[in-house]
Design a protein around this motif. Structure first.
Motif, mmCIF file in Angstrom:
data_model
loop_
_atom_site.group_PDB
_atom_site.id
_atom_site.type_symbol
_atom_site.label_atom_id
_atom_site.label_comp_id
_atom_site.label_asym_id
_atom_site.label_seq_id
_atom_site.Cartn_x
_atom_site.Cartn_y
_atom_site.Cartn_z
ATOM 1 N N ARG A 1 15.931 -0.041 1.210
ATOM 2 C CA ARG A 1 14.499 -0.035 1.645
ATOM 3 C C ARG A 1 14.032 0.993 0.957
ATOM 4 O O ARG A 1 14.319 2.043 0.769
ATOM 5 C CB ARG A 1 14.349 0.030 3.377
ATOM 6 N N CYS A 2 12.539 0.609 0.367
ATOM 7 C CA CYS A 2 11.893 1.398 -0.390
ATOM 8 C C CYS A 2 10.926 2.640 0.452
ATOM 9 O O CYS A 2 10.557 2.033 1.554
ATOM 10 C CB CYS A 2 10.745 0.800 -1.194
ATOM 11 N N ASP A 3 11.156 3.823 0.045
ATOM 12 C CA ASP A 3 10.355 5.017 0.606
ATOM 13 C C ASP A 3 8.992 4.864 -0.274
ATOM 14 O O ASP A 3 8.805 4.031 -1.138
ATOM 15 C CB ASP A 3 10.806 6.259 0.468
ATOM 16 N N GLY A 4 8.024 5.700 0.131
ATOM 17 C CA GLY A 4 6.894 5.782 -0.472
ATOM 18 C C GLY A 4 6.778 5.711 -1.995
ATOM 19 O O GLY A 4 5.892 5.438 -2.652
ATOM 20 N N ILE A 5 7.636 6.898 -2.421
ATOM 21 C CA ILE A 5 7.705 7.294 -4.001
ATOM 22 C C ILE A 5 8.298 5.942 -4.696
ATOM 23 O O ILE A 5 8.018 5.548 -5.567
ATOM 24 C CB ILE A 5 8.721 8.313 -3.997
ATOM 25 N N ALA A 6 9.296 5.311 -3.992
ATOM 26 C CA ALA A 6 9.974 4.281 -4.875
ATOM 27 C C ALA A 6 8.966 3.043 -4.941
ATOM 28 O O ALA A 6 8.733 2.478 -6.006
ATOM 29 C CB ALA A 6 11.209 3.678 -4.148
ATOM 30 N N LEU A 7 8.366 2.852 -3.679
ATOM 31 C CA LEU A 7 7.229 1.593 -3.753
ATOM 32 C C LEU A 7 6.340 1.888 -5.060
ATOM 33 O O LEU A 7 5.993 1.036 -5.525
ATOM 34 C CB LEU A 7 6.648 1.550 -2.313
ATOM 35 N N ASN A 8 5.738 3.111 -4.884
ATOM 36 C CA ASN A 8 4.694 3.533 -5.857
ATOM 37 C C ASN A 8 5.081 3.443 -7.085
ATOM 38 O O ASN A 8 4.330 2.781 -7.997
ATOM 39 C CB ASN A 8 4.083 4.895 -5.539
ATOM 40 N N TYR B 1 1.357 4.014 1.253
ATOM 41 C CA TYR B 1 2.441 4.930 1.648
ATOM 42 C C TYR B 1 2.801 5.916 0.681
ATOM 43 O O TYR B 1 2.441 6.020 -0.499
ATOM 44 C CB TYR B 1 3.719 3.978 1.411
ATOM 45 N N SER B 2 3.402 7.063 0.893
ATOM 46 C CA SER B 2 3.584 8.062 0.091
ATOM 47 C C SER B 2 4.710 8.920 0.547
ATOM 48 O O SER B 2 5.318 8.794 1.673
ATOM 49 C CB SER B 2 2.299 9.187 0.227
ATOM 50 N N GLY B 3 5.345 9.627 -0.122
ATOM 51 C CA GLY B 3 6.550 10.374 -0.060
ATOM 52 C C GLY B 3 7.657 9.816 0.678
ATOM 53 O O GLY B 3 8.309 8.738 0.019
ATOM 54 N N SER B 4 8.208 10.267 1.742
ATOM 55 C CA SER B 4 9.314 9.561 2.454
ATOM 56 C C SER B 4 9.038 8.595 3.373
ATOM 57 O O SER B 4 9.938 8.201 4.184
ATOM 58 C CB SER B 4 10.161 10.565 3.196
ATOM 59 N N ASP B 5 7.718 8.006 3.442
ATOM 60 C CA ASP B 5 7.352 7.233 4.336
ATOM 61 C C ASP B 5 8.146 5.923 4.408
ATOM 62 O O ASP B 5 8.568 5.397 2.928
ATOM 63 C CB ASP B 5 5.766 6.537 3.878
ATOM 64 N N GLN B 6 8.821 5.182 5.199
ATOM 65 C CA GLN B 6 9.232 3.862 4.987
ATOM 66 C C GLN B 6 8.471 2.632 4.869
ATOM 67 O O GLN B 6 7.599 2.711 5.500
ATOM 68 C CB GLN B 6 10.252 3.760 6.327
ATOM 69 N N THR B 7 8.832 1.828 4.079
ATOM 70 C CA THR B 7 7.943 0.721 3.749
ATOM 71 C C THR B 7 8.686 -0.676 4.204
ATOM 72 O O THR B 7 10.073 -0.565 4.358
ATOM 73 C CB THR B 7 7.427 0.868 2.198
ATOM 74 N N PRO B 8 7.923 -1.832 4.091
ATOM 75 C CA PRO B 8 8.492 -3.184 4.441
ATOM 76 C C PRO B 8 9.096 -3.757 3.113
ATOM 77 O O PRO B 8 9.488 -4.924 3.237
ATOM 78 C CB PRO B 8 7.385 -3.836 4.952
ATOM 79 N N VAL B 9 9.075 -2.843 2.020
ATOM 80 C CA VAL B 9 9.539 -3.434 0.631
ATOM 81 C C VAL B 9 11.224 -2.965 0.380
ATOM 82 O O VAL B 9 11.346 -1.840 0.445
ATOM 83 C CB VAL B 9 8.595 -3.188 -0.364
ATOM 84 N N PHE B 10 11.661 -4.121 0.095
ATOM 85 C CA PHE B 10 13.273 -3.881 -0.186
ATOM 86 C C PHE B 10 13.446 -3.992 -1.876
ATOM 87 O O PHE B 10 13.027 -4.986 -2.352
ATOM 88 C CB PHE B 10 14.078 -4.714 0.344
ATOM 89 N N HIS B 11 13.918 -2.869 -2.490
ATOM 90 C CA HIS B 11 14.246 -2.687 -3.617
ATOM 91 C C HIS B 11 15.610 -3.565 -3.656
ATOM 92 O O HIS B 11 16.511 -3.317 -3.077
ATOM 93 C CB HIS B 11 14.424 -1.604 -4.204
#
Length: 266
Positions: A135-142, A181-191
């Protein structure tokens, strides 16, 4: 159950020629090639019977044997890592219960990703192939969104149903979300983590199937299983404080080196 890890590596990458031999500097300043760092990651996985590098290139073979890896030479006809894993398994005489494809561009893959993946396949006797998702956090998703905005092909994303059976994989960022989303926010996107575990029967069938339109469009080998009616099990893994990224483009080298420095990885 016996486990074989194969690290497929080819020199002639269209996006990044010679990528397996690209140097990555660790936290202590020591440079090691991408293929060596991927092999070192594989060697940390518990419960594995053998680790091999599978390649069709003499330069990669020489480099891998130079740092102590066992190498299996495969043909130049392999279209992707899964086909190369199938050839390597055959060349070794077969007989392994699970074959893991640890792609040679993921040096930051923690050992527990692979251990969780193998356990997930063991726990699902009807599954022929499994792959990890994170699961991506905000940093990974961005980071994924920034790559796409810049026209770079970055990481792959995955969507799956309630039973964790894959619905689709894409190099676009899916599912779409209008949230910020930013920082450690949990997102609905999976890497999608570029590792696969196969049962030998599924692996052997793969090379006999033609390349389908989705695999051709996305350039994602796992879509061939789905296009031929074979379910792909998604095993969710946890970062446990580790950063993760694959080396897809030359621009990823400083990003990965920065991550290694942050995590104090030599």
């Amino acid at each position: 159950m016996s486990v074989l890890i194969v690290i497929p590596a080819r020199f002639a990458s269209s996006r990044y020629p010679g990528k397996p031999l690209a140097a990555l500097k660790g936290a202590g300043g020591v440079s090691r090639s991408l293929i060596e760092r991927s092999w070192l990651a594989a060697m940390q996985v518990a419960g594995v019977d053998k680790v091999v590098v599978a390649t069709d290139d003499g330069r990669i073979k020489d480099a891998a044997e130079g740092f102590g890896a066992e190498v299996v030479m495969t043909s130049t006809d392999c279209a992707n890592g899964t086909e190369r894993c199938a050839e390597a398994h055959d060349a070794l005489g077969g007989g392994y219960d699970i074959v893991v494809n640890l792609q040679g561009d993921a040096p930051l893959t923690p050992h527990w990703f692979v251990e969780s993946l193998v356990q997930g396949l063991r726990d699902a006797p009807d599954a022929g192939i499994a792959t990890p998702v994170l699961r991506c956090d905000g940093i990974a998703l961005n980071g994924l969104l920034a790559d796409r905005k810049a026209g770079r092909v970055g990481g792959t994303t995955a969507v799956f149903d309630r039973s964790h059976t894959a619905l689709y994989f894409s190099k676009e960022v899916v599912p779409f979300t209008s949230e910020v989303y930013s920082g450690s926010d949990q997102t609905p996107v999976f890497h999608h983590v570029g590792v696969y575990a196969y049962r030998p029967a599924a692996l052997a069938s793969y090379a006999s199937w033609p390349v389908g339109p989705l695999e051709q469009l996305e350039g994602l080998e796992q879509l061939r299983f789905m296009e031929n009616g074979h379910a792909v099990l998604c095993v969710e893994v946890k970062a446990q404080g580790r950063e993760f990224w694959e080396l897809n483009n030359p621009e990823d080298v400083p990003r990965i080196e920065s991550m290694m420095a942050n995590m104090d990885l030599e």
